[in-house]
Structures are given as structure tokens and as C-alpha cells.
Design a protein around this motif. Sequence first.
Motif, PDB file in Angstrom:
ATOM      1  N   LYS A 178     -15.298  -1.969  -3.839  1.00 19.42           N
ATOM      2  CA  LYS A 178     -13.899  -1.546  -3.956  1.00 19.42           C
ATOM      3  C   LYS A 178     -13.730  -0.265  -4.765  1.00 19.42           C
TER       4      LYS A 178
ATOM      5  N   PRO B 163      -4.817  -3.807   5.229  1.00 25.27           N
ATOM      6  CA  PRO B 163      -5.501  -2.781   4.436  1.00 25.27           C
ATOM      7  C   PRO B 163      -5.881  -3.356   3.074  1.00 25.27           C
TER       8      PRO B 163
ATOM      9  N   THR C 136      -8.839   1.117  -0.991  1.00 26.25           N
ATOM     10  CA  THR C 136      -8.282   2.387  -0.516  1.00 26.25           C
ATOM     11  C   THR C 136      -8.090   3.349  -1.687  1.00 26.25           C
TER      12      THR C 136
ATOM     13  N   LEU D   1       0.840  -1.206   0.000  1.00 22.43           N
ATOM     14  CA  LEU D   1       0.000   0.000   0.000  1.00 22.43           C
ATOM     15  C   LEU D   1       0.874   1.255   0.000  1.00 22.43           C
TER      16      LEU D   1
ATOM     17  N   ARG E  24     -10.643   6.735  -3.243  1.00 28.95           N
ATOM     18  CA  ARG E  24     -10.025   8.049  -3.025  1.00 28.95           C
ATOM     19  C   ARG E  24     -10.872   9.152  -3.622  1.00 28.95           C
TER      20      ARG E  24
ATOM     21  N   GLU F  92       0.915   4.090  -2.933  1.00 22.72           N
ATOM     22  CA  GLU F  92       0.621   5.509  -2.692  1.00 22.72           C
ATOM     23  C   GLU F  92       1.789   6.384  -3.141  1.00 22.72           C
TER      24      GLU F  92
END
Length: 221
Positions: free
Chosen positions: A164, A126, A131, A78, A135, A82
Motif C-alpha cells: 500500500k 479502488p 492509491t 477516494l 502517488r 483527492e
Amino acid sequence: PGERPLAGKHVLVTAGPTHEPIDPVRYIANRSSGRQGFAIAAAAAKAGARVTLVHGPVAIPLPAGVTAVGVETARAMLAAVEAALPADIAIFSAAVADWRPATEASGKIKKDGSGQVAPLTMTENPDILATIGHRTSGRPGFVVGFAAETDALLDHARAKLARKGADLIVANDVSPGSGIMGGTENEVVLVTDDGADRWPRLGKDEVASRLIDWIAGRITP
Ligand code: C5P
């Protein structure tokens, strides 16, 4: 589409398993080879994209012409994802461990001679795809997830699209006997809000190049 339909685009791909440490010498893993994700990264590079491939521990060669970032755990994956953003297209094909041992022992866990085994307490990892898919700023323009299932393939894939925040779910059957997980072929169904498109059983390289063409057709005007 031309020869290089993804020229000027940044494509982020996750691939392979994750390893979740129990202690310094033991971990929990899964049977993912990384082949499908590596083939997708290679196909995206061939289509002219700049490619970042964030991958777990695998035993296959890296595709040429991509920026590879090797990680071990879901949390590190993750963080690497990012750090690699922004991206125009993100394809999450990694078989991320859903759970990890809640603590990593600092030394090798020993038998204590009592015949009793300490239970392994797990905690949730996570969800990298969710995630990024949810966003509100800096979300890649097109987000793709995979759904490896052993039953109710389409139902689970449709549920995953929404849960998701993905634009496309590539669903595949990984039932024992399918030979898909860890193998060289794949049989996928593309699930979007518009419906489902079932592809024949193909080599993972062929699935990758068709998938990249399919995505390029959706994102380029
Ligand atoms: O929920 P499930 O694990 O079946 O979802 C699969 C999809 O979600 C894949 O695209 C996988 O790469 C992604 N995923 C993830 N992070 C997790 C679990 C799954 O990115 N922790």
C-alpha cells in the motif's frame, strides 16, 4: 514535543464504513463504528493540526474543530480524499468496502415469484490508501494505514506496508470475541520497516492520542 506538536500541519483522516448500494433501498456495509478514526481526528486537532475528516455513514458525533466531509461509497471517499490533498499526514482508518455490487439497480429489486434469486455480481473498489500511498507527486509526507485482521496479524501488516506504500501500518485483531470492531477499546501493533511495537489494550481515545504523539515524533525535526 510541545503542547501543539502538529501546529501548521494538515492532517487528513478517513473513518467509518462505506455503504455500497445494491438498489435505491439496499446496500452492503460493515460493522465499523468510525470511533477510532474520529478519535484520531480529534487528537490531531488537539495537537494543533488543521484536520480534514472524510467519513462514511456513522452514528457518532463529529469531533469539534475539524472539517468533516461525509460520503457514502468508496469511490466518493477516494474523490473526497483527492480533493482534500495536499496533506502533511494522511491516516486511513476507514473500513472501506473492498467490493461493491457491479451495478446499482435503478429501482428496488423485486422477488419475481419463481423462487430463484438473481446472483449479486461484485466488482473491486479502488484502494484509497494504496492509491495515495503510491502517488509519485503530491504524496502526503507520512501515510498511515490500518490492518484489521483475524489471523496472521503481523505477516499481513508487513505485507501491507509495501503493497500500500504506507510508512506505518496500525494492525489490530478484529476476531469475533475481541470486541474491537464496533467497540470502545483497541489493541494495536505498530508495524514499520524498523519493526513492530505492540501496545497494550487501551481505549480508542488513548490509542488515538498516543498515535498522534508517535507520528508527531517522527515527522517534526
Ligand atoms: O487491505 P485492507 O482492506 O485490509 O487494508 C486496510 C487499510 O487500507 C486501511 O488503512 C483502509 O483504510 C485502507 N483501505 C482503503 N481503501 C480500500 C481498502 C482499504 O483505503 N478500498
